[in-house]
Every structure is written in structure tokens, then in C-alpha cells.
Design a protein around this motif. Structure first.
Motif: not given
Length: 341
Positions: A20-30
Motif C-alpha cells: 500500500r505504499g507505506t514503509p514496513d519494518e525490516p522484519e515485515a519486509a523480510r
């Protein structure tokens, strides 16, 4: 048996929300990047290692060369990956008559205004699929050099920035040589990884046929159910996290020793350069982060050594006649260089 690294550990996310275009935390991105396996697997069966390699290339802001015989879903793999990452992709078929302007774009005269306007080429995208890149002459191959290194193209002296993220994923056939132009060392060195896409095992091939028998259409990825599980913002967060991965001095020394040992190998005319060692450091950090660690280990180095270094070795002609390959040399080097404890 494939020598590519197995997919990074960790269970795929069961229900990752669309980007949705909002940055996630690193673990969520992983976790979002791990979920790519499941999404791409809806269209491409049995190529988890290639998916892993392409994700590593994107995390390192690098490019990848896919090598495999026709019909192993190289093009479909890139299209499915782009769909699961919410990235734009364009396919460019490289042919002997392709001109540099067909890649980068060119100035076109507008009769209405009597001015020249720039018409963007297919390189202006997130993922450029350079299909059969070795079928076009060196002049056109070289048109990609600036784009791959500087992430821009210059037309009529004016630099034009490419979209972010940007990556070239090229394909080539390993067995067909007639009518091809082998990539020069300078061009090969721009690719972070060279990934082999093998023929699938029997069980995977049966699953593939069953997939097609049930109505799968490779031209319609939406019908296959591929949904975006990550996007540019997650990729940006992940790239920042990869740069923070710690590498101990003994692991750095291990990477350097591997590179230096290739230079002394009897079968090698030109070994891995310092740029190649830097590339291995980058891919090692990406692999460690995908594995859920904030530090790199020698096993991470081993996992990425072959795809990162195989295209950076120039073998002696007599060694090639004897059937020696770059992977043969790298296997010997990995077995010889002491591994730090």
C-alpha cells in the motif's frame, strides 16, 4: 544437480497484505520477500533457487543473468516476480538488427513544434527483461552499460535517470552459439549474479503439466492468482537493513582468500577481481539478512560464491577443451581455502 543456493530459510507468510505504499519494518519486509516463493510458485514450478537469486540481486541493487535452455520458464519467472513485487516490467527481444536507440530511447522530431523530443526506450522501467541478450551485436549490448552501472542513460549528451528500483534481468541460451555475440568481460562484470535455470526434476515436471492441464495460462498471471506481496517501499526498507548486516574481519578475509585463490588456479587465465570480491560481500550480506540474521557467516559466503563469481572467471582454452567449467574451479577453491571458525 543445481549448485544454486536453496531458498532462504523461514516459512512463507500465509497472508501478507498487498503493498500500500507505506514503509514496513525490516522484519515485515523480510517476511514479505520470503512470501515471494509462494506467489511466484503459482506460475513457475521448481525454480526456487532462481527466485532466491533474483531477490538477492534486487536487495543489492544489482542485475542478474539467467542461463538456461529454451522452455524452462525464464521469461515467465521474471514476469511473475514483477507481479508479486508490484514492479513494472518490460521485455526487450534482443536481435541482430536491434539498435542502441531501440534500448535507451531516442530524440524524435515533432513536426508540430519543430522541436526534438525524447521518446523513452524500454529501459525506462523497474525490471528490464533483456531476452537472449547475446543475440545482439556488441554495440547494442554496450547501450546497457551506463544504465546498469549509473542507473541512467545519456542521449544527445543529456543524462536521464531511470526509475527506482531498476534492474536488468537478462537471459541467454547456453548451448546455441550460431548467430550469437558472446558478452564481453566488461558486460558480464556488470551482472551481480549469473544464475543457472536447470531442467526441472521429474516430479516437478509432472506438477507443471498438471498445472497446465487444469487451465493455467502463462499469458494471464492474474488468473493464476498472483498477488502483490511486497512493493518498492518494502524493498527500500530491506536494502537499508542489508547494508546494516555485520561482517567479521575473518569473514572478510575469507572472501578475499577465495578471490585470490581463483587467480592462482591453473585452469584460470583471469581470476576474480576486487570488484568481484566486493560483489560477493554484498550478496553474502543479503543472504544473511534473508536468513534472519544481522551478521554474515562463512556458510553465507559459500552459498553465494558460485552464482556471484562464476561469470567473473576466464578459463584457459586448454582447460575448456578438457571440460573444466567455472563451477569446477570454484568447487575446488571452496574445498581448498580454510574456512574461519
Amino acid at each position: 544437480m543445481s549448485t544454486e543456493p536453496h531458498l532462504y530459510p523461514g516459512p512463507p507468510a500465509a497472508e501478507s497484505p498487498p503493498h500500500r505504499g507505506t514503509p514496513d519494518e525490516p522484519e515485515a519486509a523480510r517476511q514479505a520477500l520470503i512470501a515471494l516463493r509462494e506467489e511466484v510458485g503459482k506460475a513457475v514450478i521448481g525454480q526456487d533457487a532462481a527466485v532466491s537469486g533474483l531477490v538477492v540481486a534486487l536487495l543489492c541493487r544489482g542485475h542478474a543473468l539467467l542461463e538456461g535452455v529454451p522452455g524452462v520458464a525464464k521469461t515467465l519467472l521474471v514476469r511473475a516476480l514483477a507481479a508479486a513485487l508490484s514492479l513494472e516490467t518490460k521485455r526487450l527481444q534482443f536481435t541482430p538488427d536491434l539498435m542502441p536507440g531501440d534500448v535507451t530511447g531516442s530524440l524524435v522530431h515533432d513536426t508540430g513544434t519543430s522541436r526534438f523530443t525524447f521518446r523513452e526506450g524500454p529501459v525506462f522501467t523497474n525490471l528490464l527483461l533483456a531476452d537472449e541478450i547475446n543475440r545482439t551485436p556488441p554495440k547494442t549490448q554496450a547501450a546497457l552499460l551506463e544504465a546498469m552501472e549509473e542507473h541512467q542513460v545519456s542521449v544527445d549528451g543529456a543524462p536521464r535517470r531511470l526509475p527506482v528500483p531498476f534492474a536488468v534481468i537478462a537471459t541467454q541460451n547456453p548451448i546455441e552459439h550460431e548467430g550469437t555475440y558472446p558478452l564481453p568481460e566488461a558486460q558480464l562484470d556488470r551482472f551481480l549474479l549469473k544464475l543457472t535455470v536447470p531442467l526441472p526434476p521429474r516430479d516437478d515436471e509432472i506438477r507443471m503439466l498438471a498445472h497446465h492441464a487444469s487451465g493455467f495460462d502463462p499469458a494471464n498471471l492474474d488468473a493464476a492468482g498472483i498477488r502483490p506481496v511486497a512493493g518498492p517501499s518494502q524493498l527500500a526498507v530491506a536494502r537499508d537493513a542489508v547494508r546494516a548486516v555485520a561482517v567479521r574481519p575473518d569473514v572478510l578475509a575469507y572472501i578475499v582468500d577465495l578471490a585470490r585463490t581463483t587467480r592462482a588456479a591453473p585452469a584460470v587465465a583471469l581470476g576474480v577481481s576486487p570488484r568481484g570480491a566486493t560483489a560477493l560481500l554484498a550478496t553474502t550480506r543479503a543472504w544473511a539478512w534473508l536468513s534472519g540474521r544481522g551478521y554474515a557467516t562463512p556458510d553465507d559466503v559459500k552459498a553465494l560464491a558460485r552464482p556471484t563469481l562464476r561469470h567473473r572467471l576466464t578459463l584457459r582454452p586448454e582447460a575448456e577443451l578438457e571440460g573444466v567449467t567455472a563451477d569446477t574451479v570454484l568447487n575446488q577453491v571452496l574445498a581448498t581455502v580454510p574456512v574461519p571458525r
